[in-house]
Design a protein around this motif. Structure first.
Motif, PDB file in Angstrom:
ATOM      1  N   PRO A   5       0.882  -1.196   0.059  1.00 24.88           N
ATOM      2  CA  PRO A   5       0.069   0.165   0.119  1.00 24.88           C
ATOM      3  C   PRO A   5       0.816   1.374   0.038  1.00 24.88           C
ATOM      4  CG  PRO A   5      -0.565  -1.657   1.752  1.00 24.88           C
ATOM      5  CD  PRO A   5       0.662  -2.173   1.145  1.00 24.88           C
ATOM      6  N   GLU A   7       0.437   5.525   0.522  1.00 25.68           N
ATOM      7  CA  GLU A   7      -0.369   6.587   1.404  1.00 25.68           C
ATOM      8  C   GLU A   7       0.404   7.619   1.236  1.00 25.68           C
ATOM      9  OE1 GLU A   7      -3.222   4.748   4.708  1.00 25.68           O
ATOM     10  OE2 GLU A   7      -1.187   5.634   5.243  1.00 25.68           O
ATOM     11  N   TYR A   8      -0.604   8.760   0.893  1.00 21.59           N
ATOM     12  CA  TYR A   8       0.078  10.284   0.742  1.00 21.59           C
ATOM     13  C   TYR A   8      -0.768  11.063   1.616  1.00 21.59           C
ATOM     14  CZ  TYR A   8       2.317   8.938  -3.683  1.00 21.59           C
ATOM     15  OH  TYR A   8       3.120   8.260  -4.672  1.00 21.59           O
ATOM     16  N   LYS A   9      -0.045  11.984   2.489  1.00 20.00           N
ATOM     17  CA  LYS A   9      -0.856  13.183   3.192  1.00 20.00           C
ATOM     18  C   LYS A   9      -1.020  14.165   2.231  1.00 20.00           C
ATOM     19  CE  LYS A   9       0.330  11.681   7.780  1.00 20.00           C
ATOM     20  NZ  LYS A   9       1.157  12.039   9.155  1.00 20.00           N
ATOM     21  N   LEU A  21      -6.024  12.643   2.803  1.00 17.08           N
ATOM     22  CA  LEU A  21      -4.922  11.527   3.082  1.00 17.08           C
ATOM     23  C   LEU A  21      -5.473  10.533   1.599  1.00 17.08           C
ATOM     24  CD1 LEU A  21      -2.851   9.509   4.627  1.00 17.08           C
ATOM     25  CD2 LEU A  21      -5.123   8.100   4.880  1.00 17.08           C
ATOM     26  N   HIS A  23      -5.012   6.814   0.072  1.00 13.83           N
ATOM     27  CA  HIS A  23      -4.276   5.445   0.194  1.00 13.83           C
ATOM     28  C   HIS A  23      -4.652   4.712  -1.110  1.00 13.83           C
ATOM     29  CE1 HIS A  23      -3.837   1.665   2.688  1.00 13.83           C
ATOM     30  NE2 HIS A  23      -4.616   1.155   1.572  1.00 13.83           N
ATOM     31  N   GLU A  25      -4.408   1.015  -2.859  1.00  9.97           N
ATOM     32  CA  GLU A  25      -3.802  -0.618  -2.485  1.00  9.97           C
ATOM     33  C   GLU A  25      -4.891  -1.048  -3.271  1.00  9.97           C
ATOM     34  OE1 GLU A  25      -3.780  -3.399   1.097  1.00  9.97           O
ATOM     35  OE2 GLU A  25      -4.659  -1.677   1.450  1.00  9.97           O
ATOM     36  N   ASN A  28      -8.510  -1.610  -2.642  1.00  8.63           N
ATOM     37  CA  ASN A  28      -8.667  -0.957  -1.594  1.00  8.63           C
ATOM     38  C   ASN A  28      -8.154   0.678  -1.570  1.00  8.63           C
ATOM     39  OD1 ASN A  28      -9.863  -0.138   1.187  1.00  8.63           O
ATOM     40  ND2 ASN A  28      -7.777  -0.957   2.117  1.00  8.63           N
ATOM     41  N   THR A  29      -8.588   1.439  -2.587  1.00  7.59           N
ATOM     42  CA  THR A  29      -8.093   2.647  -2.781  1.00  7.59           C
ATOM     43  C   THR A  29      -8.867   3.679  -2.526  1.00  7.59           C
ATOM     44  OG1 THR A  29      -6.606   1.991  -4.706  1.00  7.59           O
ATOM     45  CG2 THR A  29      -7.150   4.288  -4.607  1.00  7.59           C
ATOM     46  N   ARG A 106       4.582  11.350   1.071  1.00  6.09           N
ATOM     47  CA  ARG A 106       4.129   9.929   0.879  1.00  6.09           C
ATOM     48  C   ARG A 106       4.632   9.596   2.466  1.00  6.09           C
ATOM     49  NH1 ARG A 106       6.500   5.492  -3.164  1.00  6.09           N
ATOM     50  NH2 ARG A 106       5.584   3.571  -2.052  1.00  6.09           N
TER      51      ARG A 106
END
Length: 108
Positions: A5, A7-9, A21, A23, A25, A28-29, A106
């Protein structure tokens, strides 16, 4: 998409506020918004609570050099990249574009 996975803030560069945020994956995006002032990913007025996976990926890809950019090979080489990788390019420029005042960081 990578197996692990990503993730970016999303930060507002004007206020340094955490705006959301992302996510990414397989199967599961999603994106979550944390502020009232959010990027276009969440709609023009922030009315979209749950952007689609295709909207999220278009948002990410729109923050880097397009795949069909003339001279892309030279640009990648000067950035130290061997191949086109959206996520590595986001790390280089923090996803900054001239159209808004958000940056992506990231999560490691």
């Amino acid at each position: 998409m990578e197996n692990k996975p990503i993730e970016y803030k999303i930060y507002n560069d004007n206020t340094n506020e955490l705006a959301g945020l992302i996510h990414i994956e397989e199967n599961n995006t999603y994106a979550e918004k944390y502020a009232d002032n959010v990027p276009i990913l969440f709609g023009l007025f922030g009315e979209i609570e749950h952007p689609s996976e295709s909207s999220i990926m278009a948002f990410i890809e729109g923050r880097v050099i397009p795949r069909d950019r003339q001279g892309l090979g030279e640009i990648l080489k000067s950035a130290g990249l061997m191949e086109y990788d959206v996520h590595k390019m986001i790390e280089l420029n923090q996803g900054r574009i001239t159209d808004d005042y958000y940056r992506l960081e990231r999560v490691q």
